[in-house]
Design a protein around this motif. Structure first.
Motif, short mmCIF file in Angstrom:
data_model
loop_
_atom_site.label_atom_id
_atom_site.label_comp_id
_atom_site.label_asym_id
_atom_site.label_seq_id
_atom_site.Cartn_x
_atom_site.Cartn_y
_atom_site.Cartn_z
N GLU A 56 0.74 -1.09 -0.10
CA GLU A 56 -0.11 -0.21 0.28
C GLU A 56 1.00 1.36 -0.21
O GLU A 56 0.73 1.91 -0.97
N SER A 57 2.38 1.24 0.79
CA SER A 57 2.52 2.32 1.37
C SER A 57 3.03 2.62 -0.65
O SER A 57 3.48 3.57 -1.56
N LYS A 58 3.48 1.32 -1.14
CA LYS A 58 4.62 1.72 -2.75
C LYS A 58 3.38 2.25 -3.43
O LYS A 58 3.73 3.27 -3.97
N ILE A 78 7.80 21.37 -4.53
CA ILE A 78 7.09 21.09 -3.36
C ILE A 78 7.54 21.64 -2.20
O ILE A 78 8.68 21.28 -2.02
N ASP A 79 6.66 21.68 -2.22
CA ASP A 79 6.43 22.83 -0.70
C ASP A 79 5.47 22.13 0.75
O ASP A 79 6.84 21.65 1.26
N THR A 80 5.06 21.02 0.71
CA THR A 80 4.45 20.24 1.20
C THR A 80 3.76 19.18 0.55
O THR A 80 2.89 18.91 -0.14
N VAL A 81 3.73 17.94 1.53
CA VAL A 81 2.72 16.57 1.48
C VAL A 81 1.83 16.32 2.07
O VAL A 81 1.56 17.11 3.06
N ASN A 88 -2.81 2.11 11.11
CA ASN A 88 -2.98 2.42 12.72
C ASN A 88 -1.25 3.77 12.44
O ASN A 88 -0.41 2.76 11.34
N GLN A 89 -1.01 4.63 13.05
CA GLN A 89 -0.28 5.42 12.30
C GLN A 89 0.50 6.49 11.58
O GLN A 89 0.73 6.21 11.51
N LEU A 90 -0.48 5.64 10.78
CA LEU A 90 -0.86 6.33 8.99
C LEU A 90 0.99 5.63 8.44
O LEU A 90 1.07 6.47 7.93
N MET A 91 0.82 5.17 8.44
CA MET A 91 1.87 3.92 7.82
C MET A 91 2.73 4.05 6.41
O MET A 91 3.80 4.52 6.24
N SER A 92 1.23 3.99 5.80
CA SER A 92 1.32 4.07 3.69
C SER A 92 2.13 5.59 3.99
O SER A 92 3.01 5.58 3.62
N SER A 93 1.58 6.31 4.59
CA SER A 93 2.03 7.88 4.13
C SER A 93 3.16 7.84 5.18
O SER A 93 3.67 9.08 4.80
N SER A 94 3.17 7.39 5.98
CA SER A 94 5.16 7.80 7.08
C SER A 94 5.99 7.56 6.29
O SER A 94 6.85 8.42 6.21
N PHE A 95 5.88 6.00 6.27
CA PHE A 95 7.48 5.63 5.13
C PHE A 95 7.31 5.95 3.54
O PHE A 95 8.64 6.10 3.14
N MET A 96 5.73 6.45 3.45
CA MET A 96 5.89 7.31 1.97
C MET A 96 6.56 8.58 1.89
O MET A 96 7.76 8.35 1.35
N ALA A 97 6.86 8.63 2.52
CA ALA A 97 6.96 10.89 2.81
C ALA A 97 8.48 10.44 3.30
O ALA A 97 8.97 10.90 3.30
N ARG A 98 8.99 9.08 4.52
CA ARG A 98 10.52 8.49 4.62
C ARG A 98 11.49 8.84 2.82
O ARG A 98 12.36 9.19 3.21
N ASP A 99 10.68 8.40 2.67
CA ASP A 99 11.19 7.38 0.50
C ASP A 99 11.25 8.75 -0.18
O ASP A 99 12.37 9.05 -0.66
N LEU A 100 10.28 9.48 -0.58
CA LEU A 100 10.00 11.41 -0.79
C LEU A 100 10.98 12.27 0.00
O LEU A 100 11.83 13.26 -0.89
N ALA A 101 11.17 12.38 1.35
CA ALA A 101 11.98 13.28 1.90
C ALA A 101 11.72 14.85 1.30
O ALA A 101 12.48 15.50 0.93
N LEU A 102 10.19 14.90 1.30
CA LEU A 102 9.08 16.71 1.80
C LEU A 102 9.22 16.77 2.54
O LEU A 102 8.76 15.51 3.79
N PRO A 103 8.83 18.23 3.31
CA PRO A 103 8.46 18.08 4.08
C PRO A 103 6.78 18.00 3.62
O PRO A 103 6.03 17.59 3.04
#
Length: 351
Positions: A56-58, A78-81, A88-103
């Protein structure tokens, strides 16, 4: 307040634009009646990953990256995602954001998250706090079943009122109006899409506790937001080519129509629901689709493409959410519903 209409509706004077979008869906969704509108259909719902959660995160990451590519922007623009999911704890989004390295701002509105991300992204752009925002949401049938109900290995039977959580993701790029930009996603003749209003919903809870009656739990919130939108803006249902709720499914859609008729508002000629559209009756999904990815994929797929080609000029998009958790039923709590609305147009961004 100069940018507020009535009690709950925001007016976007700078007319943020949606300049890129992308959708990814699973194998089952790709066999449904909306298949032609999705950008990528997976032939394996694991998406080459070892777990459903990583899959799902991918999906979410790829939707955001390709939406960005189609918008003609770069990561540096991009200013913010803004993104959310159901794990739980928005895992898909959080690990996606870790990979994108964007605010990054993680959002949880259950299945209302796609509209929530578009509302807040439009606020940031319209207020001059951002030039370009990435907005997205995702869900996966197997991750949602494991978390909220029972792992698939249990083989539990689903009642007729149950809905099928969509394996899907969708993303959009919300951008400040800039005449120097070109429409790159679908050719030079593509229509510009402007966000003109947003109506922020309030929680409506009618006391439903059955987790297999999600559409019935969410329908009153959708109706409340629709009626508030028209009350605040002075618009009428026929001002829109389509009014689209997120994932009420077949039962919830029928309830919403009945409740609106009871309030002397007939929307039947322009109204549909993403959960009712996603699957057909032969796919054994019972009451239709649900999940954050349900409205996200249809907004980023069907609605975006129909508006780009001018088939839809004005749309009122609502994502609906059931704000229960894995803990709340154990406390004897009912299922609170929420719905947020975004009004979009191709007609010059006018009010």
């Amino acid at each position: 307040m100069k940018n507020k209409l009535g009690k709950q509706t925001l007016l976007f004077r700078q007319k943020p634009r949606i300049i890129g979008a992308y959708s990814i869906v699973g194998e089952k969704e790709g066999k449904g009646p909306m298949a032609q509108w999705f950008d990528t259909i997976l032939d394996d719902d694991t998406y080459g990953e070892k777990t459903w959660e990583k899959s799902e995160s991918k999906m979410l990451k790829q939707s955001l990256l390709i939406a960005l590519q189609k918008s003609g922007k770069n990561k540096e623009d991009i200013d913010t995602v803004l993104s959310g999911d159901l794990i739980n704890q928005l895992m898909s989004s959080s690990f996606m954001a870790r990979d994108l390295a964007l605010p990054f701002i993680g959002l949880y509105g259950a299945c209302s998250t796609m509209a929530e991300s578009l509302v807040l992204g439009s606020v940031l752009v319209d207020g001059g706090y951002a030039q370009n925002i990435l907005a997205g949401a995702s869900s996966h049938y197997c991750t949602a079943e494991r978390q909220f109900r029972n792992p698939l290995e249990h083989g539990n039977q689903r009642p007729p009122s149950a809905q099928w959580t969509a394996t899907a993701s969708g993303a959009m790029v919300v951008s400040a109006k800039d005449k120097g930009d070109s429409v790159v996603a679908m050719g030079q003749e593509a229509k510009e899409i402007y966000v003109t209003h947003a109506t922020i919903g309030k929680i409506i809870d009618t006391g439903i506790k059955d987790v297999n009656q999600m559409g019935a739990a969410m329908a009153p919130a959708a109706v409340d937001t629709i009626m508030r939108h028209f009350s605040d803006t002075g618009k009428k249902p026929d001002d829109y080519d389509i009014i689209l709720t997120g994932d009420l499914g077949l039962i919830g859609k029928e309830i919403a129509v009945d409740l609106l008729k009871g309030a002397n508002m007939d929307v039947t000629s322009v109204y549909d629901d993403c959960g009712a559209m996603l699957f057909d009756k032969n796919q054994d999904t019972h009451s239709g689709g649900s999940g954050c990815g349900c409205s996200a994929a249809i907004f980023a797929g069907y609605v975006y493409k129909q508006m780009r080609t001018g088939k839809i000029k004005n749309a009122l998009l609502l994502s609906t959410g059931a704000l229960l958790s894995t803990i709340s039923p154990q406390q004897g709590e009912s299922i609170p519903g929420i719905a947020h609305a975004v009004a979009v147009t191709t007609e010059g961004g006018g009010n």
